[in-house]
Design a protein around this motif. Structure first.
Motif, PDB file in Angstrom:
ATOM      1  N   LEU A 187       0.882  -1.165   0.000  1.00 42.48           N
ATOM      2  CA  LEU A 187       0.000   0.000   0.000  1.00 42.48           C
ATOM      3  C   LEU A 187       0.919   1.213   0.000  1.00 42.48           C
ATOM      4  CD1 LEU A 187      -2.611  -0.967   2.764  1.00 42.48           C
ATOM      5  CD2 LEU A 187      -2.869  -1.211   0.289  1.00 42.48           C
ATOM      6  N   ASP A 189      -3.344   4.931  -0.606  1.00 43.76           N
ATOM      7  CA  ASP A 189      -4.225   3.873  -0.121  1.00 43.76           C
ATOM      8  C   ASP A 189      -3.671   3.243   1.161  1.00 43.76           C
ATOM      9  OD1 ASP A 189      -2.159   2.342  -1.145  1.00 43.76           O
ATOM     10  OD2 ASP A 189      -3.361   1.309  -2.660  1.00 43.76           O
ATOM     11  N   LEU A 201      -3.758   2.814   4.845  1.00 42.96           N
ATOM     12  CA  LEU A 201      -4.903   2.974   5.728  1.00 42.96           C
ATOM     13  C   LEU A 201      -4.576   3.943   6.865  1.00 42.96           C
ATOM     14  CD1 LEU A 201      -5.735  -0.821   5.982  1.00 42.96           C
ATOM     15  CD2 LEU A 201      -6.759   0.851   4.439  1.00 42.96           C
ATOM     16  N   CYS A 247      -1.514 -10.368   6.716  1.00 44.97           N
ATOM     17  CA  CYS A 247      -2.874  -9.846   6.850  1.00 44.97           C
ATOM     18  C   CYS A 247      -2.913  -8.808   7.971  1.00 44.97           C
ATOM     19  CB  CYS A 247      -3.862 -10.964   7.158  1.00 44.97           C
ATOM     20  SG  CYS A 247      -4.012 -12.191   5.845  1.00 44.97           S
ATOM     21  N   ASP A 279      -8.309  -4.609  10.594  1.00 49.27           N
ATOM     22  CA  ASP A 279      -8.798  -3.401  11.260  1.00 49.27           C
ATOM     23  C   ASP A 279      -9.926  -3.791  12.212  1.00 49.27           C
ATOM     24  OD1 ASP A 279      -9.691  -0.940  12.056  1.00 49.27           O
ATOM     25  OD2 ASP A 279     -10.166  -0.203  10.049  1.00 49.27           O
ATOM     26  N   THR A 329      -5.312  -2.243  14.894  1.00 55.06           N
ATOM     27  CA  THR A 329      -5.144  -3.409  14.039  1.00 55.06           C
ATOM     28  C   THR A 329      -4.393  -4.545  14.713  1.00 55.06           C
ATOM     29  OG1 THR A 329      -3.118  -2.449  13.115  1.00 55.06           O
ATOM     30  CG2 THR A 329      -5.154  -2.049  11.922  1.00 55.06           C
ATOM     31  N   LYS A 338      -9.879 -14.772   6.243  1.00 63.54           N
ATOM     32  CA  LYS A 338     -10.544 -13.513   5.906  1.00 63.54           C
ATOM     33  C   LYS A 338     -12.048 -13.613   6.128  1.00 63.54           C
ATOM     34  CE  LYS A 338     -11.050 -10.331   1.949  1.00 63.54           C
ATOM     35  NZ  LYS A 338     -10.674  -9.075   2.617  1.00 63.54           N
ATOM     36  N   GLY A 363     -14.309  -6.252   4.368  1.00 62.25           N
ATOM     37  CA  GLY A 363     -13.227  -5.335   4.028  1.00 62.25           C
ATOM     38  C   GLY A 363     -12.292  -5.000   5.169  1.00 62.25           C
ATOM     39  N   CYS A 372     -10.225  -7.092   6.692  1.00 62.30           N
ATOM     40  CA  CYS A 372      -8.983  -7.864   6.589  1.00 62.30           C
ATOM     41  C   CYS A 372      -8.277  -7.501   5.283  1.00 62.30           C
ATOM     42  CB  CYS A 372      -9.270  -9.362   6.645  1.00 62.30           C
ATOM     43  SG  CYS A 372      -7.783 -10.390   6.520  1.00 62.30           S
ATOM     44  N   HIS A 373      -7.109  -6.917   5.405  1.00 63.93           N
ATOM     45  CA  HIS A 373      -6.345  -6.470   4.249  1.00 63.93           C
ATOM     46  C   HIS A 373      -5.187  -7.439   4.019  1.00 63.93           C
ATOM     47  CE1 HIS A 373      -8.517  -2.630   4.317  1.00 63.93           C
ATOM     48  NE2 HIS A 373      -8.463  -2.779   5.636  1.00 63.93           N
ATOM     49  N   LEU A 389      -1.826  -8.262   2.355  1.00 60.65           N
ATOM     50  CA  LEU A 389      -0.740  -7.427   1.867  1.00 60.65           C
ATOM     51  C   LEU A 389       0.492  -8.261   1.526  1.00 60.65           C
ATOM     52  CD1 LEU A 389      -1.031  -4.582   4.536  1.00 60.65           C
ATOM     53  CD2 LEU A 389      -2.177  -4.735   2.320  1.00 60.65           C
TER      54      LEU A 389
END
Length: 427
Positions: A82, A150, A152, A242, A245, A385, A399, A409, A411-412, A414
């Motif tokens: 990100l 992007d 967060l 992962c 949030d 987080t 997820k 949304g 769980c991001h 990465l």
């Protein structure tokens, strides 16, 4: 190249391989192409169709060394895929920046002194970065830019450090031929945040955002931190990073964050030192009863124990990665998270025990993951987080289950990316 022509090149797939390499994920190429094209459109809308270059600065994830940097300890951190990107054109004497939907007041290069009214603002960060670069003898100059991010906000991924880094990288690219060492860019960002923005942050966030890749940092000498790349291809371990949030609020947590360095320093002061890094661990444990009697605060003792054990754990984790022992890496990450929970005690605020979103997320993660990964509190803690290293094949299951608790949304998924602050496209 004109912004409109550059946009067409993104649409005709010219930069697909570059985007795949930068963001470490082929599935993100179409998203990034649209993102870059939209940023170029926005630049044209704001400033006209001019010759432009594009810059990027990564967000970051702290992997180990939880709350050790402010005691001059060691950390392991990684830049993530990100980022903030900036579409930029040169101009004389003034810096104009629009950041997503925020219009930032112009910064005139003949007026770089700190302004009290700019504390806590993007204007303060820009002015601070440019002022420090000038003080250090680097070339500075004006530019106009549209920056979009992007990374967060409020998720412990260092959105402010990414912003500071991209401003420094733009000045580096436009006026110094990308010759400024990225650790210097990081120090400049920290200076801007400390002095012009008014936030007493450490240097870890800026280093991880600017330097890129997986890096270990030793802050024993904060003027000259030792930054080493951990030369490991993280993707070969078939695990994803992962960040979840938990939707906890950071409001009213300033005192909780501030108490951690204050209490650690209180223990250091017993030994006549300013920071715990200066205290001999054996001497601390030999005099544990005396220290406890003197400080009259058992949490201070526990937080000091966390520091000593966590600081020693960082090089162990680096060694595990260098030896390709990912099972040991995960074991040590779990130990690090347990230490943060039990000794550092930054998983929830004691004055607000009814709200324990991070605790709930960690509990569910442990149950869901089983042998498929590990999780820990991420970053400053108390709210925000959690971090999990999850087997790639198990990511959809993790997820799905964690988002039942925190919403779609949350769980991001990465990747660790190789580059921190960089020029993406030449002028």
């Amino acid at each position: 190249m004109k912004a409109s022509l550059l946009k067409e090149e993104f649409k005709t797939n010219k930069y697909d391989e570059m985007l795949k390499d930068l963001y470490e994920d082929a599935s993100l190429v179409d998203y990034q192409k649209d993102r870059y094209a939209n940023a170029l459109d926005k630049f044209i809308e704001l400033y006209g169709d001019e010759n432009v270059s594009i810059y990027s600065a990564a967000g970051r994830s702290e992997i180990s060394g939880n709350h050790t940097d402010h005691q001059h300890g060691c950390v392991l951190a990684g830049s993530i895929n990100l980022d903030a990107i900036g579409v930029v054109a040169r101009q004389d004497d003034v810096i104009n920046v629009v950041s997503d939907s925020f219009n930032i007041a112009p910064i005139h290069l003949n007026d770089l002194d700190k302004k009290d009214e700019e504390e806590g603002t993007s204007e303060g960060l820009i002015r601070g970065v440019v002022s420090k670069l000038k003080e250090l003898g680097y070339n500075i100059g004006g530019f106009k830019a549209f920056i979009t991010s992007d990374v967060l906000v409020g998720a412990g991924l260092s959105s402010s450090a990414a912003f500071e880094t991209i401003i420094g990288t733009i000045i580096d690219g436009l006026y110094n031929d990308m010759s400024i060492d990225m650790v210097t860019i990081a120090k400049v960002g920290q200076y801007a945040e400390n002095v012009y923005f008014g936030k007493p942050c450490g240097l870890m966030d800026q280093c991880a955002c600017a330097v890129g890749g997986l890096i270990s940092i030793d802050f024993k000498d904060t003027e000259h931190p030792v930054v080493n790349h951990v030369d490991v291809d993280f993707s070969k371990y078939d695990h994803s990073l992962c960040i979840v949030d938990t939707k906890g609020s950071h409001a009213d947590l300033t005192d909780a964050y501030g108490a951690i360095p204050a209490e650690m320093k209180d223990v250091a002061h017993y030994f006549g030192k300013e920071f715990l890094r200066e205290v001999d661990e054996k001497e601390f444990f030999d005099h544990l009863a005396d220290v406890r009697d003197a400080v009259k605060n058992d949490r201070e003792i526990l937080r000091a124990i966390h520091f000593f054990k966590e600081n020693a754990r960082v090089p162990q984790i680096v060694e595990a990665l260098n030896n390709d022992d990912f099972d040991l890496f995960k074991k040590l990450i779990k130990e690090s998270g347990n230490s943060s929970y039990k000794f550092l005690q930054n998983v929830y605020a004691d004055f607000d025990y009814k709200h324990q979103a991070v605790s709930a997320g960690l509990a569910l993660s442990e149950i869901v993951l089983g042998d498929h990964g590990v999780s820990r509190v991420h970053g400053g803690g108390f709210a925000g987080t959690i971090q999990a290293f999850v087997e790639n094949d198990f990511v959809p299951e993790y997820k799905k289950e964690i988002e039942k608790l925190f919403g779609e949304g949350s769980c991001h998924v990465l990747k660790v990316r190789k580059l921190g602050g960089c020029k993406v496209v030449e002028e």
